[in-house]
Write an enzyme that holds these catalytic residues in place. Structure first.
Site, PDB file in Angstrom:
ATOM      1  N   ARG A 282      -8.627  19.248  -8.548  1.00  0.00           N
ATOM      2  CA  ARG A 282      -8.555  17.979  -9.267  1.00  0.00           C
ATOM      3  C   ARG A 282      -8.080  16.781  -8.403  1.00  0.00           C
ATOM      4  NH1 ARG A 282     -10.822  19.951 -12.786  1.00  0.00           N
ATOM      5  NH2 ARG A 282     -10.233  20.254 -14.871  1.00  0.00           N
TER       6      ARG A 282
ATOM      7  N   ASP B  62     -15.295  17.308  -4.436  1.00  0.00           N
ATOM      8  CA  ASP B  62     -16.086  17.504  -5.662  1.00  0.00           C
ATOM      9  C   ASP B  62     -15.497  16.658  -6.699  1.00  0.00           C
ATOM     10  OD1 ASP B  62     -18.372  18.410  -7.401  1.00  0.00           O
ATOM     11  OD2 ASP B  62     -17.017  19.760  -8.145  1.00  0.00           O
TER      12      ASP B  62
ATOM     13  N   HIS C 111     -17.904  16.406  -9.683  1.00  0.00           N
ATOM     14  CA  HIS C 111     -17.392  17.450 -10.525  1.00  0.00           C
ATOM     15  C   HIS C 111     -18.635  18.254 -10.947  1.00  0.00           C
ATOM     16  CE1 HIS C 111     -13.658  17.790 -12.681  1.00  0.00           C
ATOM     17  NE2 HIS C 111     -14.197  19.121 -12.733  1.00  0.00           N
TER      18      HIS C 111
ATOM     19  N   GLU D  26     -12.419   9.215 -10.679  1.00  0.00           N
ATOM     20  CA  GLU D  26     -13.752   9.917 -11.214  1.00  0.00           C
ATOM     21  C   GLU D  26     -13.964   9.739 -12.742  1.00  0.00           C
ATOM     22  OE1 GLU D  26     -13.098  14.013 -10.205  1.00  0.00           O
ATOM     23  OE2 GLU D  26     -13.083  14.599 -12.310  1.00  0.00           O
TER      24      GLU D  26
HETATM   25  P1  NAI Z   1      -6.150  29.871 -12.065  1.00  0.00           P
HETATM   26  O1  NAI Z   1      -5.197  29.474 -12.995  1.00  0.00           O
HETATM   27  O2  NAI Z   1      -6.848  31.128 -12.003  1.00  0.00           O
HETATM   28  O3  NAI Z   1      -5.713  29.605 -10.530  1.00  0.00           O
HETATM   29  C1  NAI Z   1      -4.806  28.586 -10.092  1.00  0.00           C
HETATM   30  C2  NAI Z   1      -3.579  29.097  -9.110  1.00  0.00           C
HETATM   31  O4  NAI Z   1      -2.913  28.051  -8.583  1.00  0.00           O
HETATM   32  C3  NAI Z   1      -2.889  30.198  -9.666  1.00  0.00           C
HETATM   33  O5  NAI Z   1      -2.762  31.361  -8.674  1.00  0.00           O
HETATM   34  C4  NAI Z   1      -1.237  29.558  -9.432  1.00  0.00           C
HETATM   35  O6  NAI Z   1      -0.327  30.248  -9.283  1.00  0.00           O
HETATM   36  C5  NAI Z   1      -1.562  28.499  -8.518  1.00  0.00           C
HETATM   37  N1  NAI Z   1      -0.566  27.470  -8.411  1.00  0.00           N
HETATM   38  C6  NAI Z   1       0.165  26.911  -9.415  1.00  0.00           C
HETATM   39  N2  NAI Z   1       1.086  26.076  -8.886  1.00  0.00           N
HETATM   40  C7  NAI Z   1       0.791  26.105  -7.484  1.00  0.00           C
HETATM   41  C8  NAI Z   1       1.494  25.411  -6.596  1.00  0.00           C
HETATM   42  N3  NAI Z   1       2.546  24.451  -6.953  1.00  0.00           N
HETATM   43  N4  NAI Z   1       0.788  25.263  -5.587  1.00  0.00           N
HETATM   44  C9  NAI Z   1       0.138  26.289  -5.093  1.00  0.00           C
HETATM   45  N5  NAI Z   1      -0.685  27.128  -5.961  1.00  0.00           N
HETATM   46  C10 NAI Z   1       0.008  27.027  -7.350  1.00  0.00           C
HETATM   47  O7  NAI Z   1      -7.338  28.599 -11.995  1.00  0.00           O
HETATM   48  P2  NAI Z   1      -8.678  28.510 -11.418  1.00  0.00           P
HETATM   49  O8  NAI Z   1      -9.671  28.923 -12.536  1.00  0.00           O
HETATM   50  O9  NAI Z   1      -8.760  29.285 -10.387  1.00  0.00           O
HETATM   51  O10 NAI Z   1      -9.145  27.052 -11.335  1.00  0.00           O
HETATM   52  C11 NAI Z   1      -8.431  26.246 -10.342  1.00  0.00           C
HETATM   53  C12 NAI Z   1      -8.563  24.886 -10.489  1.00  0.00           C
HETATM   54  O11 NAI Z   1     -10.009  24.504 -10.168  1.00  0.00           O
HETATM   55  C13 NAI Z   1      -8.411  24.451 -11.759  1.00  0.00           C
HETATM   56  O12 NAI Z   1      -6.970  23.909 -12.011  1.00  0.00           O
HETATM   57  C14 NAI Z   1      -9.322  23.154 -12.044  1.00  0.00           C
HETATM   58  O13 NAI Z   1      -8.681  21.981 -11.881  1.00  0.00           O
HETATM   59  C15 NAI Z   1     -10.399  23.178 -10.961  1.00  0.00           C
HETATM   60  N6  NAI Z   1     -11.781  23.593 -11.306  1.00  0.00           N
HETATM   61  C16 NAI Z   1     -12.672  22.823 -11.155  1.00  0.00           C
HETATM   62  C17 NAI Z   1     -14.078  22.645 -11.391  1.00  0.00           C
HETATM   63  C18 NAI Z   1     -15.105  21.887 -10.906  1.00  0.00           C
HETATM   64  O14 NAI Z   1     -16.197  21.853 -11.528  1.00  0.00           O
HETATM   65  N7  NAI Z   1     -14.983  21.347  -9.556  1.00  0.00           N
HETATM   66  C19 NAI Z   1     -14.392  23.567 -12.617  1.00  0.00           C
HETATM   67  C20 NAI Z   1     -13.338  24.706 -12.937  1.00  0.00           C
HETATM   68  C21 NAI Z   1     -11.931  24.470 -12.286  1.00  0.00           C
END
Ligand code: NAI
Length: 328
Positions: free
Chosen positions: A234, A258, A295, A263
């Site tokens: 993000r 990305d 994105h 954005e």
């Molecule tokens: P997820 O929920 O599986 O993993 C997120 C991880 O971040 C978890 O392990 C959590 O414990 C950790 N986390 C939470 N607070 C934290 C902190 N303060 N410091 C460090 N780690 C922390 O989510 P997923 O599916 O892996 O997605 C990650 C991010 O990718 C999403 O939040 C979303 O913003 C982004 N995303 C981007 C896309 C794109 O097209 N560029 C598409 C889909 C998601």
């Protein structure tokens, strides 16, 4: 079962139509309009609507949808911060989403950005097209044997850890929760340690109050000189003005983004004929070591198919009153 599909793009229509024969009871009408209070009335006599991250699924929209007879809102994405969930519950409208769809799609783009900025592929491509076969400005570094620092080791971060291991990198990570699937090859360290020792830093944690602007001039100063920074998570994880300050301090070998703070309003729009006012995006792109995409991390054939399949299964479950892990 009739579904009205809002804000449909050509690729949405293609991916949903390609699997529609597996769902003979579902009929879909696609419209380009975004779901919002003014367009909700178009859903008259539909059983469900399908919406995306940019829709306005507020209480007002939901009241109108309920009056139209709509029984389910199907989000074709993971996020649902744009949905008034309490109001939907009050109106008896089911809200379902797609919590996970191909985390590798995003992780592979993160590595593609890291490689592209390292070897300056965007410059090299244009140079050869211009009959310029010199190597000036193209020198990169090895990833093999270097340290990758992954911030956030959920679904996407874990996939990125596996990719970095495949490149022969030492993989370290910071997360508030340790992912047991990674214990064989990932060493968890403090965020400070990760910033100080990584050659490649890739952000995969969600945007929360605690992660807002986690990359700022203080954290940038802790990084190694010549680090590569990638953000596919993000935009607001990074303070863009302070990132630009860090670039001017010559901290970075490369930066791949990305997602970026500015954005909203740009994503998936063609603004090539417009004069941009006060654009930090343009300022970022003026640097030779920055590459940006809009994105597109999720945008692979496999992810689109997974989104379509889960959304249509969600519709069947919602209209049969079946609750699943995809309920909001
Ligand atoms: P997820 O929920 O599986 O993993 C997120 C991880 O971040 C978890 O392990 C959590 O414990 C950790 N986390 C939470 N607070 C934290 C902190 N303060 N410091 C460090 N780690 C922390 O989510 P997923 O599916 O892996 O997605 C990650 C991010 O990718 C999403 O939040 C979303 O913003 C982004 N995303 C981007 C896309 C794109 O097209 N560029 C598409 C889909 C998601």
């Amino acid at each position: 079962m009739k579904l009205l599909f809002y804000a449909a793009k050509t690729y949405d229509i293609k991916s949903f139509d390609s699997i529609l024969s597996n769902f003979p009871d579902i009929e879909i009408d696609y419209i380009e309009h975004e779901l919002e209070p003014r367009t909700a009335i178009l859903a008259k006599d539909y059983d469900a609507v399908c919406a995306f991250v940019s829709a306005d699924v507020s209480a007002q929209t939901l009241e109108i949808l309920s009056g139209c007879g709509v029984k389910a809102v199907l989000m074709r994405c993971a996020g649902y911060n744009n949905v008034d969930v309490d109001k939907a519950k009050e109106l008896g409208i089911a809200v379902k989403r797609v919590p996970a769809y191909s985390p590798e799609s995003v992780a592979e783009l993160a590595m593609a950005l890291a490689m592209a900025v390292n070897r300056r592929l965007y410059k090299a491509y244009n140079k050869v097209r211009e009959n310029d076969y010199t190597l000036k400005g193209l020198r990169g570094v090895l990833f093999y044997g270097k340290t990758a620092g992954i911030v956030g080791t959920g679904k996407i971060g874990a996939a990125m850890c596996r990719i970095c291991r495949g490149f022969g990198m030492k993989v370290i990570a910071y997360d508030v929760y340790q992912n047991p699937d990674l214990k064989d090859f990932v060493e968890y360290v403090s965020l400070d340690e990760l910033l100080k020792t990584s050659d490649l830093i890739s952000l995969h944690c969600p945007l929360l109050d605690s992660t807002y602007h986690m990359i700022n001039i203080e954290s940038i100063k802790k990084m190694k000189d010549g680090v590569i920074l990638v953000n596919t998570s993000r935009g607001a994880l990074i303070d863009t003005d302070e990132l630009i300050e860090g670039i001017r301090l010559n901290k970075f070998l490369g930066i791949g983004l990305d997602v970026y703070e500015e954005e909203t309003g740009n994503v998936y729009e063609d603004r090539s004929d417009e004069i941009m006012q006060h654009s930090v995006t343009a300022r970022l792109l003026s640097f030779p070591n920055v590459m940006m995409t809009s994105h597109q991390g999720f945008y692979t054939l496999e992810a689109l198919e997974a989104i379509a399949d889960t959304t249509l299964n969600n519709m069947i479950d919602a209209l049969k009153g079946i609750q699943t892990g995809n309920d909001v």
